[in-house]
Motif scaffolding. Structure first.
Motif, short mmCIF file in Angstrom:
data_model
loop_
_atom_site.label_atom_id
_atom_site.label_comp_id
_atom_site.label_asym_id
_atom_site.label_seq_id
_atom_site.Cartn_x
_atom_site.Cartn_y
_atom_site.Cartn_z
N GLN A 19 -12.32 10.91 1.56
CA GLN A 19 -11.28 10.73 2.58
C GLN A 19 -11.12 9.27 3.00
OE1 GLN A 19 -12.27 13.25 5.88
NE2 GLN A 19 -12.44 15.10 4.63
N ASP A 22 -7.55 7.17 2.41
CA ASP A 22 -6.42 7.64 3.21
C ASP A 22 -6.60 7.30 4.68
OD1 ASP A 22 -5.29 8.66 0.92
OD2 ASP A 22 -6.06 10.70 1.25
N ALA A 25 -6.23 3.51 5.31
CA ALA A 25 -4.82 3.11 5.24
C ALA A 25 -4.08 3.51 6.51
CB ALA A 25 -4.17 3.75 4.02
N GLU A 26 -4.35 4.69 7.01
CA GLU A 26 -3.71 5.15 8.25
C GLU A 26 -4.10 4.27 9.42
OE1 GLU A 26 -4.07 9.00 11.25
OE2 GLU A 26 -4.51 9.26 9.11
#
Length: 365
Positions: A19, A22, A25-26
């Motif tokens: 994870q 992702d 990046a968020e």
């Protein structure tokens, strides 16, 4: 490397590998958006201190990473906490009782000075409490992370809520009765009522767990181990006798204690199983009777406690009362005789409950 990269690297190190990309990046998009909004409001690029302030508002990397975790964010949650506290309180009282008995014996037989015995007792209680709380917390940690909570948390019933009335009934007298008679029944503060079957089962499981840990030496009551509860009194080496008994009974007591704890856990799952409880109590009562019979007839203590007839028993007690001095051998003789009689009564009462299905100890409503 700028502040954002350092911050995100610290967060990423705490995240699951699958994870990580992702989530990072968020977070990067969210942080850059905050930076841009602040720069537009100020009309100039942000200083390093201002960037630090925004990142502090986002949260510490450990806290931010924890938000994406799948497990609970606590060791013992509010739903399990009352049960955790009950177990800790019951265990602490059992530890205090065992330690106090050991210290008293050492003082009475002159094996230790009063001040030193008290100091050792406090040290033992402190160490034992730390280990007990650690085991209880570890158990709570494991339960909190199960996919399905235990049935006693999901399927509770109003008539079992006597478990939480232990405050007035969980005392030294109750622990003493449990250790001497095998009856860990907890009386509730209300006169004429007793705790629910579930409360009795939980209390018994906790009490016997503490005794079992003490017996095998895993509870750090360093000055009140089974072998040390004795000395040379009246020319008799009781310390050696108790050490021999501990060696002979080491595995039988472990087997008995484990069976007792497993049985009590099963009672928690079926608190209204009167006949089930009675059948188990018969088995444990017979085992206790066999133990006291062995102590009387064949154990290393037999040579100082055994009397061949009831007349000799009564004569020994009468002489002791008249003389006003209670030798340790006579005290032990009475304790063994009382323990055997209690086991017989337990078996008889349990047999009655097994036949009738009636338990007079159930809480009255």
């Amino acid at each position: 490397m700028d502040l954002i990269d350092r911050y995100l690297n610290a967060v990423a190190a705490q995240l699951p590998q699958d994870q990580r990309a992702d989530i990072v990046a968020e977070l990067r998009d969210m942080i850059l958006s905050r930076f841009e909004e602040k720069e537009e409001a100020l009309g100039r690029p942000l200083t390093e201190a201002e960037q630090e302030e925004i990142l502090r508002d986002v949260g510490h990397p450990l806290s931010v990473a924890a938000r994406y975790g799948s497990g609970p964010q606590h060791v013992v949650g509010p739903e399990l906490y009352p049960w955790w506290m009950f177990g800790v309180r019951a265990g602490l009282i059992a530890i205090v009782a065992i330690t106090a008995i050991g210290a008293l014996v050492r003082i009475l037989i002159g094996d230790e000075e009063v001040g030193r015995a008290i100091g050792q007792a406090f040290h033992s209680i402190f160490n034992g409490a730390i280990m007990l709380i650690g085991f209880a917390t570890l158990g709570g940690f494991i339960i909190e992370r199960q996919k399905e909570k235990p049935s006693f948390l999901r399927e509770w019933r109003v008539k079992d809520l006597g478990l939480f009335e232990f405050g007035g009934g969980l005392n030294a007298e109750a622990v003493s009765r449990g250790l001497t008679e095998g009856d860990w029944t907890l009386k509730t503060p209300r006169k004429g009522r007793r705790a629910s079957p579930m409360a009795r089962a939980v209390g018994s499981a906790v009490g016997w767990s503490v005794v079992l840990l003490w017996w095998i030496g895993w509870l750090p009551l360093t000055h009140t181990t089974p072998e040390t509860l004795g000395a040379v009194v009246g020319g008799v080496d009781y310390g050696r006798m108790l050490s021999q008994i501990h060696t002979l009974l080491y595995w039988p007591v472990i087997a008995f204690g484990l069976a007792r704890v497993v049985f009590d856990v099963m009672r928690v799952a079926r608190p209204d199983g009167v006949r089930f409880t009675a059948l188990g109590d018969i088995g444990f009562g017979l085992a206790e009777g066999a133990l006291f019979g062995w102590l009387w007839l064949y154990s290393p203590l037999s040579k100082v406690v055994f009397v061949p007839t009831v007349e000799a028993f009564m004569s020994r007690v009468t002489n002791t009362i008249q003389e006003g001095w209670w030798p340790l051998s006579t005290v032990l003789m009475l304790c063994i005789a009382f323990g055997f009689a209690s086991a017989v009564v337990k078996v008889a009462r349990s047999a009655f409950r097994l036949v009738t299905g009636y338990d007079e100890r159930l809480p009255k409503v």
